[in-house]
Design a protein around this motif. Structure first.
Motif, short mmCIF file in Angstrom:
data_model
loop_
_atom_site.label_atom_id
_atom_site.label_comp_id
_atom_site.label_asym_id
_atom_site.label_seq_id
_atom_site.Cartn_x
_atom_site.Cartn_y
_atom_site.Cartn_z
N PHE A 44 44.25 25.57 44.03
CA PHE A 44 44.23 26.17 42.70
C PHE A 44 45.64 26.55 42.29
O PHE A 44 46.42 27.00 43.13
N THR A 48 45.35 30.68 38.19
CA THR A 48 43.89 30.54 38.24
C THR A 48 43.32 31.37 39.38
O THR A 48 42.29 32.04 39.23
N TRP A 49 43.96 31.32 40.55
CA TRP A 49 43.51 32.11 41.69
C TRP A 49 43.57 33.60 41.37
O TRP A 49 42.64 34.35 41.67
N ASP A 51 43.37 35.02 38.46
CA ASP A 51 42.28 35.32 37.51
C ASP A 51 40.94 35.43 38.25
O ASP A 51 40.13 36.30 37.94
N PHE A 52 40.71 34.55 39.22
CA PHE A 52 39.48 34.60 40.00
C PHE A 52 39.38 35.90 40.78
O PHE A 52 38.34 36.58 40.75
N VAL A 56 36.54 38.90 40.39
CA VAL A 56 35.72 39.38 41.52
C VAL A 56 35.86 40.88 41.65
O VAL A 56 34.86 41.61 41.77
N ILE A 61 32.06 38.42 38.37
CA ILE A 61 31.39 37.29 39.02
C ILE A 61 30.98 37.69 40.42
O ILE A 61 31.45 38.63 40.98
#
Length: 61
Positions: A44, A48-49, A51-52, A56, A61
């Motif tokens: 990634f 992006t990582w 943001d993930f 969490v 999510i």
């Protein structure tokens, strides 16, 4: 010149479980299953990582 990965175990993996994930964070983030290290990794972009991980932590999510 290629840098050596600096893998670390996810803090969410727990200490006594076989369901572990390792991450190598950098300009591109690599994620792999500790039971199958020799198989492929997920890759990634760092943004992006991040943001993930934020989603969490925020319970999104």
């Amino acid at each position: 010149m290629t840098r050596e990965p600096k893998w670390h175990k996810s803090s969410y993996s727990g200490g006594n479980t076989n369901a572990c994930v390792e991450v190598d964070e950098g300009p591109r983030t690599f994620v792999r299953d500790t039971q199958h290290r020799n198989l492929t990794t997920l890759t990634f972009p760092a943004e992006t990582w991040d943001d993930f991980i934020t989603a969490v932590k925020n319970g999104e999510i």
